[in-house]
Design a protein around this motif. Structure first.
Motif, mmCIF file in Angstrom:
data_model
loop_
_atom_site.group_PDB
_atom_site.id
_atom_site.type_symbol
_atom_site.label_atom_id
_atom_site.label_comp_id
_atom_site.label_asym_id
_atom_site.label_seq_id
_atom_site.Cartn_x
_atom_site.Cartn_y
_atom_site.Cartn_z
ATOM 1 N N ALA A 12 0.702 -1.314 -0.012
ATOM 2 C CA ALA A 12 -0.461 0.083 -0.180
ATOM 3 C C ALA A 12 1.223 1.379 -0.124
ATOM 4 O O ALA A 12 0.569 2.331 0.900
ATOM 5 C CB ALA A 12 -1.126 0.091 1.475
ATOM 6 N N ALA A 13 1.608 1.161 -1.015
ATOM 7 C CA ALA A 13 2.821 2.753 -0.990
ATOM 8 C C ALA A 13 2.918 3.023 -1.573
ATOM 9 O O ALA A 13 1.381 3.003 -2.351
ATOM 10 C CB ALA A 13 4.187 1.817 -1.610
ATOM 11 N N ARG A 14 2.873 4.531 -1.327
ATOM 12 C CA ARG A 14 2.099 6.341 -2.631
ATOM 13 C C ARG A 14 3.717 6.363 -2.987
ATOM 14 O O ARG A 14 4.087 7.050 -1.896
ATOM 15 C CB ARG A 14 1.135 6.859 -1.676
ATOM 16 N N VAL A 15 3.506 6.391 -4.173
ATOM 17 C CA VAL A 15 4.749 7.058 -4.962
ATOM 18 C C VAL A 15 4.403 8.500 -5.959
ATOM 19 O O VAL A 15 3.611 7.784 -6.693
ATOM 20 C CB VAL A 15 5.719 6.263 -5.417
ATOM 21 N N VAL A 16 4.024 9.148 -5.164
ATOM 22 C CA VAL A 16 3.446 10.405 -5.837
ATOM 23 C C VAL A 16 4.016 11.697 -6.496
ATOM 24 O O VAL A 16 4.795 12.239 -5.255
ATOM 25 C CB VAL A 16 1.855 10.733 -5.324
ATOM 26 N N GLY A 17 4.546 12.455 -7.537
ATOM 27 C CA GLY A 17 4.513 13.458 -7.414
ATOM 28 C C GLY A 17 6.143 13.854 -7.652
ATOM 29 O O GLY A 17 6.656 14.594 -7.028
ATOM 30 N N ASN A 18 7.128 12.434 -7.481
ATOM 31 C CA ASN A 18 8.287 12.657 -7.134
ATOM 32 C C ASN A 18 8.450 13.179 -8.528
ATOM 33 O O ASN A 18 9.021 12.668 -9.676
ATOM 34 C CB ASN A 18 9.190 11.102 -6.425
ATOM 35 N N ARG A 19 10.036 13.011 -8.725
ATOM 36 C CA ARG A 19 11.527 13.511 -9.445
ATOM 37 C C ARG A 19 12.206 12.334 -9.976
ATOM 38 O O ARG A 19 13.348 13.087 -8.671
ATOM 39 C CB ARG A 19 11.868 15.045 -9.734
ATOM 40 N N ILE A 20 12.578 11.371 -10.455
ATOM 41 C CA ILE A 20 13.744 11.054 -9.983
ATOM 42 C C ILE A 20 14.772 11.122 -11.995
ATOM 43 O O ILE A 20 14.154 10.865 -12.287
ATOM 44 C CB ILE A 20 13.421 9.527 -10.065
ATOM 45 N N PHE A 21 16.100 11.836 -11.243
ATOM 46 C CA PHE A 21 16.845 11.798 -12.846
ATOM 47 C C PHE A 21 18.637 11.065 -12.199
ATOM 48 O O PHE A 21 18.707 11.662 -11.086
ATOM 49 C CB PHE A 21 16.931 12.922 -13.275
ATOM 50 N N GLY A 22 19.177 11.348 -13.764
ATOM 51 C CA GLY A 22 20.610 10.760 -13.239
ATOM 52 C C GLY A 22 21.152 10.063 -12.723
ATOM 53 O O GLY A 22 21.750 9.794 -11.664
ATOM 54 N N LEU A 23 20.525 8.478 -12.921
ATOM 55 C CA LEU A 23 20.397 7.185 -11.908
ATOM 56 C C LEU A 23 22.083 6.652 -12.798
ATOM 57 O O LEU A 23 22.374 6.628 -13.799
ATOM 58 C CB LEU A 23 19.658 6.708 -12.307
ATOM 59 N N ILE A 24 22.859 5.896 -12.222
ATOM 60 C CA ILE A 24 23.971 5.214 -12.408
ATOM 61 C C ILE A 24 23.787 3.945 -11.883
ATOM 62 O O ILE A 24 23.045 4.004 -11.738
ATOM 63 C CB ILE A 24 24.850 6.974 -10.922
ATOM 64 N N ASP A 32 2.401 7.505 -9.422
ATOM 65 C CA ASP A 32 1.281 8.610 -9.992
ATOM 66 C C ASP A 32 1.969 9.826 -9.683
ATOM 67 O O ASP A 32 2.674 10.202 -9.116
ATOM 68 C CB ASP A 32 -0.428 8.888 -9.267
ATOM 69 N N ARG A 33 1.641 9.949 -11.932
ATOM 70 C CA ARG A 33 2.436 11.799 -11.645
ATOM 71 C C ARG A 33 4.024 12.492 -11.358
ATOM 72 O O ARG A 33 4.389 12.903 -10.939
ATOM 73 C CB ARG A 33 1.483 12.721 -10.843
ATOM 74 N N ASN A 34 5.237 11.438 -11.684
ATOM 75 C CA ASN A 34 6.606 10.493 -11.172
ATOM 76 C C ASN A 34 7.226 11.035 -12.354
ATOM 77 O O ASN A 34 6.370 10.768 -13.798
ATOM 78 C CB ASN A 34 6.701 9.690 -10.646
ATOM 79 N N GLY A 35 8.574 11.893 -12.394
ATOM 80 C CA GLY A 35 9.182 11.886 -13.378
ATOM 81 C C GLY A 35 10.252 11.163 -13.161
ATOM 82 O O GLY A 35 10.901 11.155 -12.724
ATOM 83 N N VAL A 36 10.733 10.103 -14.357
ATOM 84 C CA VAL A 36 11.704 9.747 -14.380
ATOM 85 C C VAL A 36 12.889 9.786 -15.741
ATOM 86 O O VAL A 36 12.089 9.553 -17.106
ATOM 87 C CB VAL A 36 11.470 7.709 -13.644
ATOM 88 N N PHE A 37 13.690 10.723 -15.449
ATOM 89 C CA PHE A 37 14.400 11.145 -17.170
ATOM 90 C C PHE A 37 15.884 10.806 -16.224
ATOM 91 O O PHE A 37 16.672 10.792 -15.645
ATOM 92 C CB PHE A 37 13.633 12.180 -16.921
ATOM 93 N N ALA A 38 16.007 11.113 -17.551
ATOM 94 C CA ALA A 38 18.041 12.064 -17.831
ATOM 95 C C ALA A 38 18.824 10.589 -17.171
ATOM 96 O O ALA A 38 19.905 11.107 -16.837
ATOM 97 C CB ALA A 38 18.301 12.947 -17.506
ATOM 98 N N SER A 39 18.668 9.372 -17.490
ATOM 99 C CA SER A 39 19.081 7.798 -17.074
ATOM 100 C C SER A 39 19.974 7.512 -18.256
ATOM 101 O O SER A 39 18.713 6.096 -18.185
ATOM 102 C CB SER A 39 19.023 7.806 -15.742
ATOM 103 N N PRO A 40 20.201 6.729 -19.094
ATOM 104 C CA PRO A 40 20.487 6.419 -20.239
ATOM 105 C C PRO A 40 20.680 4.672 -19.851
ATOM 106 O O PRO A 40 20.384 4.208 -20.657
ATOM 107 C CB PRO A 40 22.231 6.948 -20.420
ATOM 108 N N SER A 41 21.191 4.225 -19.054
ATOM 109 C CA SER A 41 21.195 3.441 -18.592
ATOM 110 C C SER A 41 20.591 2.518 -17.577
ATOM 111 O O SER A 41 20.273 1.395 -17.585
ATOM 112 C CB SER A 41 22.691 2.911 -18.666
ATOM 113 N N ALA A 42 19.224 3.090 -17.179
ATOM 114 C CA ALA A 42 18.062 2.621 -16.520
ATOM 115 C C ALA A 42 17.302 2.074 -17.290
ATOM 116 O O ALA A 42 17.331 2.826 -17.840
ATOM 117 C CB ALA A 42 18.130 3.967 -15.225
ATOM 118 N N THR A 43 16.174 2.046 -15.796
ATOM 119 C CA THR A 43 14.719 1.271 -16.143
ATOM 120 C C THR A 43 13.988 2.442 -15.811
ATOM 121 O O THR A 43 14.275 2.343 -14.277
ATOM 122 C CB THR A 43 14.639 -0.161 -16.149
#
Length: 176
Positions: A57-69, A86-97
């Motif tokens: 029952a986790a809620r992951v909402v409205g986060n920005r996740i980037f630059g993963l290594i 819901d409403r998360n952004g995951v970006f700018a991490s070329p080798s990530a999922t």
């Protein structure tokens, strides 16, 4: 940065997290339920947010996740149930999922209104038959170097868009 060890009903909101292996972690067996991660910025970690079995029952909402290594994951759900992403952004991490979902249990998991871009793999869902349904709704995946969205028979996908991927939306069979 944050590693849960059995705490329930905790909200992490409006925080910046960096410099750790994972931004937020709840490992298998610790039973931290109803954890909310909201409006946070997580960057320069291997994994952004990861919840494993018994952390429901986790809620992951409205986060920005980037630059993963090192090929990490923006949001990873392994063996969880009744989770909202819901409403998360995951970006700018070329080798990530961007987002990985491997649910268990019968309550539904909802993955909606997320934006994933500039990663290797977009959204990867494997919901084995009998483990509950995962619904992917209104997600946008763009500019990924491999697949945009991968689903199987335990997944309902409605209104998602994929642009700039070698494979748009693909399905895979489940061995029974």
């Amino acid at each position: 940065v944050f590693e849960f060890q059995g705490a329930d009903d905790v909200t992490l909101a409006s925080l910046g997290m960096t410099g750790a292996y994972r931004g937020v972690m709840a490992a298998t067996g610790v039973d931290s339920d109803r954890i909310s991660v909201e409006s946070c910025e997580i960057y320069a970690t291997v994994d952004g947010i990861r919840f494993e079995q018994t952390n429901d029952a986790a809620r992951v909402v409205g986060n920005r996740i980037f630059g993963l290594i090192s090929g990490g994951e923006g949001i990873g759900l392994y063996g969880t149930s009744a989770t909202l992403v819901d409403r998360n952004g995951v970006f700018a991490s070329p080798s990530a999922t961007g987002i990985v979902v491997r649910p268990t249990g019968t309550p539904q998991t909802l993955i909606a209104n997320n934006e994933v871009s500039g990663v290797r793999y977009g959204i990867d869902v494997y919901a084995p038959s009998g483990t509950g349904t995962v619904t992917l709704s209104s997600n946008s995946v763009r500019d990924v170097t491999s697949f945009g969205i991968t689903i199987n028979e335990g997944t309902v996908a409605v209104g998602n868009t994929v642009r700039g991927a070698s494979t748009g939306i693909s399905g895979r069979a489940v061995n029974r």
